[in-house]
Design a protein around this motif. Structure first.
Motif, short mmCIF file in Angstrom:
data_model
loop_
_atom_site.label_atom_id
_atom_site.label_comp_id
_atom_site.label_asym_id
_atom_site.label_seq_id
_atom_site.Cartn_x
_atom_site.Cartn_y
_atom_site.Cartn_z
N ARG A 7 0.85 -1.20 0.00
CA ARG A 7 0.00 0.00 0.00
C ARG A 7 0.88 1.24 0.00
NH1 ARG A 7 -5.12 -0.65 3.99
NH2 ARG A 7 -6.33 -1.91 2.57
N PRO A 8 0.44 2.26 -0.69
CA PRO A 8 1.23 3.51 -0.67
C PRO A 8 1.24 4.10 0.75
CG PRO A 8 -0.84 3.82 -1.86
CD PRO A 8 -0.75 2.37 -1.51
N THR A 9 2.37 4.65 1.11
CA THR A 9 2.51 5.20 2.47
C THR A 9 2.16 6.68 2.53
OG1 THR A 9 4.83 5.65 2.07
CG2 THR A 9 4.29 3.54 3.10
N THR A 10 1.60 7.22 1.47
CA THR A 10 1.27 8.64 1.45
C THR A 10 -0.08 8.95 2.07
OG1 THR A 10 0.38 8.43 -0.78
CG2 THR A 10 2.69 9.08 -0.58
N VAL A 11 -0.87 7.95 2.38
CA VAL A 11 -2.18 8.17 2.99
C VAL A 11 -1.97 8.41 4.48
CG1 VAL A 11 -4.42 7.14 3.48
CG2 VAL A 11 -3.31 6.71 1.29
N GLN A 12 -2.52 9.52 4.98
CA GLN A 12 -2.37 9.86 6.39
C GLN A 12 -3.72 10.24 6.97
OE1 GLN A 12 0.48 13.02 6.65
NE2 GLN A 12 2.20 11.69 6.21
N HIS A 14 -5.06 12.73 9.13
CA HIS A 14 -4.62 14.01 9.69
C HIS A 14 -5.19 14.25 11.08
CE1 HIS A 14 -2.49 15.19 6.10
NE2 HIS A 14 -3.52 14.77 5.39
#
Length: 72
Positions: A7-12, A14
């Motif tokens: 999975r991409p690690t750019t999902v946060q 907030h």
């Protein structure tokens, strides 16, 4: 054997990041306090809120490192 894709690690999340930051600030304040517990006024000061309604205190600059923080 099936291996799940990366999975991409750019999902946060907030909101979670802000809550973690605020919890850290409270932990630092509690560790530095001479009393056993932080008073409600001290907690408000650490969290930079003003009283019961939870609005930001007037004259208090925004927290450092909160760029991109979700309004709420």
């Amino acid at each position: 054997m099936y291996v799940a894709g990366h999975r991409p690690t750019t999902v946060q999340d907030h909101v979670a990041l802000v809550e973690i930051d605020l919890t850290g600030e409270l932990m630092i304040a509690a560790a530095a306090a001479s009393e056993d517990r932080l008073s409600p006024d001290r907690i408000d000061e650490v969290l930079e809120v003003d009283g019961e309604d939870g609005d930001r205190a007037e004259g208090v600059p925004p927290r450092r490192g909160t760029a991109g923080r979700c309004p709420g």
